[in-house]
Design a protein around this motif. Structure first.
Motif, PDB file in Angstrom:
ATOM      1  N   ALA A 294      -4.420  14.274  17.023  1.00  0.00           N
ATOM      2  CA  ALA A 294      -3.729  13.411  17.983  1.00  0.00           C
ATOM      3  C   ALA A 294      -4.695  12.866  19.027  1.00  0.00           C
ATOM      4  O   ALA A 294      -4.605  11.694  19.429  1.00  0.00           O
ATOM      5  N   LEU A 295      -5.620  13.697  19.470  1.00  0.00           N
ATOM      6  CA  LEU A 295      -6.587  13.257  20.481  1.00  0.00           C
ATOM      7  C   LEU A 295      -7.586  12.258  19.905  1.00  0.00           C
ATOM      8  O   LEU A 295      -8.013  11.323  20.604  1.00  0.00           O
ATOM      9  N   ALA A 296      -7.955  12.431  18.630  1.00  0.00           N
ATOM     10  CA  ALA A 296      -8.861  11.472  17.993  1.00  0.00           C
ATOM     11  C   ALA A 296      -8.198  10.099  17.909  1.00  0.00           C
ATOM     12  O   ALA A 296      -8.825   9.067  18.202  1.00  0.00           O
ATOM     13  N   ALA A 297      -6.933  10.089  17.525  1.00  0.00           N
ATOM     14  CA  ALA A 297      -6.194   8.826  17.458  1.00  0.00           C
ATOM     15  C   ALA A 297      -6.020   8.226  18.845  1.00  0.00           C
ATOM     16  O   ALA A 297      -6.141   7.009  19.042  1.00  0.00           O
ATOM     17  N   THR A 298      -5.743   9.075  19.830  1.00  0.00           N
ATOM     18  CA  THR A 298      -5.551   8.606  21.204  1.00  0.00           C
ATOM     19  C   THR A 298      -6.813   7.959  21.746  1.00  0.00           C
ATOM     20  O   THR A 298      -6.759   6.916  22.416  1.00  0.00           O
ATOM     21  N   GLN A 299      -7.943   8.573  21.481  1.00  0.00           N
ATOM     22  CA  GLN A 299      -9.218   8.008  21.954  1.00  0.00           C
ATOM     23  C   GLN A 299      -9.427   6.617  21.371  1.00  0.00           C
ATOM     24  O   GLN A 299      -9.850   5.688  22.073  1.00  0.00           O
TER      25      GLN A 299
ATOM     26  N   THR B 141      -2.082  24.260  14.858  1.00  0.00           N
ATOM     27  CA  THR B 141      -1.840  23.626  16.160  1.00  0.00           C
ATOM     28  C   THR B 141      -3.107  22.960  16.673  1.00  0.00           C
ATOM     29  O   THR B 141      -3.073  21.824  17.169  1.00  0.00           O
ATOM     30  N   ARG B 142      -4.232  23.661  16.531  1.00  0.00           N
ATOM     31  CA  ARG B 142      -5.513  23.068  16.957  1.00  0.00           C
ATOM     32  C   ARG B 142      -5.828  21.839  16.112  1.00  0.00           C
ATOM     33  O   ARG B 142      -6.315  20.826  16.642  1.00  0.00           O
ATOM     34  N   CYS B 143      -5.554  21.917  14.816  1.00  0.00           N
ATOM     35  CA  CYS B 143      -5.797  20.763  13.938  1.00  0.00           C
ATOM     36  C   CYS B 143      -4.964  19.563  14.367  1.00  0.00           C
ATOM     37  O   CYS B 143      -5.463  18.434  14.449  1.00  0.00           O
ATOM     38  N   GLY B 144      -3.679  19.801  14.630  1.00  0.00           N
ATOM     39  CA  GLY B 144      -2.795  18.716  15.044  1.00  0.00           C
ATOM     40  C   GLY B 144      -3.209  18.116  16.366  1.00  0.00           C
ATOM     41  O   GLY B 144      -3.173  16.884  16.553  1.00  0.00           O
TER      42      GLY B 144
ATOM     43  N   GLU C 187      -7.653  11.904   8.347  1.00  0.00           N
ATOM     44  CA  GLU C 187      -9.026  12.402   8.186  1.00  0.00           C
ATOM     45  C   GLU C 187      -9.179  13.759   8.863  1.00  0.00           C
ATOM     46  O   GLU C 187      -9.781  14.685   8.317  1.00  0.00           O
ATOM     47  N   GLN C 188      -8.623  13.887  10.059  1.00  0.00           N
ATOM     48  CA  GLN C 188      -8.696  15.149  10.802  1.00  0.00           C
ATOM     49  C   GLN C 188      -7.856  16.244  10.149  1.00  0.00           C
ATOM     50  O   GLN C 188      -8.203  17.432  10.228  1.00  0.00           O
ATOM     51  N   LEU C 189      -6.756  15.860   9.506  1.00  0.00           N
ATOM     52  CA  LEU C 189      -5.838  16.858   8.938  1.00  0.00           C
ATOM     53  C   LEU C 189      -6.130  17.184   7.474  1.00  0.00           C
ATOM     54  O   LEU C 189      -5.477  18.060   6.902  1.00  0.00           O
ATOM     55  N   ALA C 190      -7.086  16.503   6.897  1.00  0.00           N
ATOM     56  CA  ALA C 190      -7.347  16.675   5.461  1.00  0.00           C
ATOM     57  C   ALA C 190      -7.640  18.126   5.091  1.00  0.00           C
ATOM     58  O   ALA C 190      -7.123  18.649   4.088  1.00  0.00           O
ATOM     59  N   GLU C 191      -8.455  18.799   5.892  1.00  0.00           N
ATOM     60  CA  GLU C 191      -8.796  20.193   5.589  1.00  0.00           C
ATOM     61  C   GLU C 191      -7.559  21.084   5.605  1.00  0.00           C
ATOM     62  O   GLU C 191      -7.368  21.927   4.717  1.00  0.00           O
TER      63      GLU C 191
ATOM     64  N   SER D 136      -5.188   4.300  13.374  1.00  0.00           N
ATOM     65  CA  SER D 136      -4.801   5.560  14.000  1.00  0.00           C
ATOM     66  C   SER D 136      -4.345   6.561  12.937  1.00  0.00           C
ATOM     67  O   SER D 136      -4.721   7.741  12.961  1.00  0.00           O
ATOM     68  N   GLN D 137      -3.556   6.084  11.985  1.00  0.00           N
ATOM     69  CA  GLN D 137      -3.113   6.972  10.907  1.00  0.00           C
ATOM     70  C   GLN D 137      -4.294   7.454  10.074  1.00  0.00           C
ATOM     71  O   GLN D 137      -4.366   8.634   9.702  1.00  0.00           O
ATOM     72  N   ARG D 138      -5.237   6.561   9.779  1.00  0.00           N
ATOM     73  CA  ARG D 138      -6.403   6.960   8.981  1.00  0.00           C
ATOM     74  C   ARG D 138      -7.181   8.071   9.678  1.00  0.00           C
ATOM     75  O   ARG D 138      -7.595   9.053   9.048  1.00  0.00           O
ATOM     76  N   LEU D 139      -7.369   7.926  10.986  1.00  0.00           N
ATOM     77  CA  LEU D 139      -8.103   8.945  11.740  1.00  0.00           C
ATOM     78  C   LEU D 139      -7.361  10.278  11.744  1.00  0.00           C
ATOM     79  O   LEU D 139      -7.972  11.346  11.613  1.00  0.00           O
ATOM     80  N   ILE D 140      -6.048  10.227  11.893  1.00  0.00           N
ATOM     81  CA  ILE D 140      -5.248  11.462  11.889  1.00  0.00           C
ATOM     82  C   ILE D 140      -5.353  12.161  10.545  1.00  0.00           C
ATOM     83  O   ILE D 140      -5.582  13.376  10.478  1.00  0.00           O
TER      84      ILE D 140
END
Length: 295
Positions: free
Chosen positions: A19-24, A12-15, A63-67, A57-61
Motif C-alpha cells: 500500500a505504501l509503495a502504491a501511495t508513494q 500484514t507487513r506485506c500488505g 509486485e510487492q505481494l507476489a512473494e 498502482s495495481q502493478r506495484l501492489i
C-alpha cells in the motif's frame, strides 16, 4: 491451511509495504493531468473512470505481494483485473483497490485511497489496510488485534450528540429518492437528539467510510440497486474490518453481515451497505430504507 499469528503478522507487513509503495507512486503524480478512460459494467461515472495511475498502482501492489501469494497459495481479487475465481478455491485471497476514488484524484482533491485486505474463503476479512495519500494517513486493522492509525492505537467513542454527519456517493444526489431520503434523515436526526444534519459528498467509498472516524456521529450508506454498481467487494473489504475492530457498525442495508466473497458479480448493488458510528443509528437507517420502499 490456517494462518498462524506469525503468518498474519508477515502478511500484514506485506500488505502495508504494498500500500505504501502504491501511495508513494500516486503521490508523485498528484499535481499532473491524467488521461482517463471509461470502463463498462456500471452506469455510475465514479465507477467507470480509470487512469494509467490506477493500473500502475495495481502493478506495484501485485509486485510487492507476489512473494506472499506464492508462499501462502493465495487467491486474488483486484479492481483493474478480471475476476479469475481464485477467491472461491483458495483459503484466503488478497482483495485490492489500487486507487479508490479515482474521480477526486483526477480533480486533485481529498477523497481517494489505496485499499488492501486479506479475506478468507467464507468472506471474513482478516487484514485491512488503507492509506490516504492526500493526508498521508495509514489505517491498519487485524482481526482480533484492534486498529492502528499511523501506527498508534485509536479507540473511537461518541458520547456527545452534536451534528449527525452523513456521507453519500456523488451519484446519489441524482437519485430519485435523494430528496425523500434527506427529508427522512432530517426528521430522524432531530428525533435522535442531534443538533443538525450535515451532508457530505464527493469522496470514494473507502474515505466515505473512514471519514466518519473524525466526527462524533455519522453514517454512510448505499441503497440496493437493480443494476451493477453500488460499490464492489474491494471497496468495503478493508474498511469493514476497521469498523469491526473499533466496535462500530457495518452491515448490508438489511442489517446483515456484508457478503465479501459473494458468488457471481463482485458488485454489491443487490445488498447495499451501512457504516454507522452506533447501532441505534444503523437500525434507523434500516427502517428508513423500508419506509422508502413503501412509498
Amino acid at each position: 491451511m490456517k494462518l498462524s499469528r506469525n503468518d498474519i503478522d508477515f502478511l500484514t507487513r506485506c500488505g502495508l509495504e504494498a500500500a505504501l509503495a502504491a501511495t508513494q507512486y500516486i503521490s508523485s503524480k498528484t499535481n499532473q493531468a491524467h488521461a482517463t478512460e471509461l470502463k463498462s459494467g456500471t452506469a455510475e461515472l465514479a465507477s467507470q473512470i480509470v487512469t494509467e495511475i490506477d493500473l500502475e498502482s495495481q502493478r506495484l501492489i501485485l509486485e510487492q505481494l507476489a512473494e506472499s501469494i506464492q508462499k501462502f497459495d493465495l487467491g486474488l481479487l483486484t479492481e483493474e483485473s478480471p475476476d479469475d475465481g481464485s477467491r472461491f478455491t483458495k483459503e484466503y485471497f488478497w482483495c485490492i483497490d489500487p486507487l479508490d476514488g479515482t474521480l477526486p484524484f483526477t480533480e486533485r482533491r481529498a477523497g481517494y485511497a489505496v485499499s488492501i485486505a486479506l479475506i478468507d474463503r467464507k468472506g471474513q476479512p482478516i487484514i485491512g489496510i488503507v492509506v490516504d495519500p492526500f493526508h498521508m494517513e495509514t489505517y491498519q486493522a487485524v482481526k482480533g488485534q484492534g486498529f492502528l492509525i499511523n501506527g498508534m492505537p485509536l479507540k473511537f467513542h461518541s458520547e456527545q450528540k452534536e451534528d449527525l454527519v452523513c456521507h453519500f456517493d456523488r451519484s446519489f444526489v441524482q437519485s430519485t429518492v435523494y430528496a425523500s431520503t434527506i427529508k427522512a434523515l432530517e426528521s430522524m436526526s432531530h428525533s435522535l437528539g442531534y443538533k443538525d444534519l450535515q451532508i457530505r459528498t464527493g469522496a470514494g467509498a473507502v474515505m466515505n467510510a473512514l471519514g466518519l472516524l473524525d466526527v462524533e456521529a455519522g453514517c454512510y450508506f448505499k441503497f440496493p440497486k437493480p443494476y451493477p454498481g453500488g460499490g464492489c467487494i474491494w471497496d468495503f473489504a478493508a474498511t469493514s474490518l476497521i469498523y469491526e475492530e473499533l466496535g462500530l457498525h457495518v452491515s448490508d442495508i438489511y442489517g446483515k453481515q456484508l457478503a465479501l466473497n459473494r458468488k457471481g458479480s463482485p458488485y454489491m448493488n443487490e445488498s447495499g451497505i451501512i457504516y454507522a458510528t452506533d447501532n441505534e443509528l444503523s437500525q434507523q437507517i434500516v427502517d428508513l430504507h423500508r419506509s422508502i420502499l413503501d412509498q
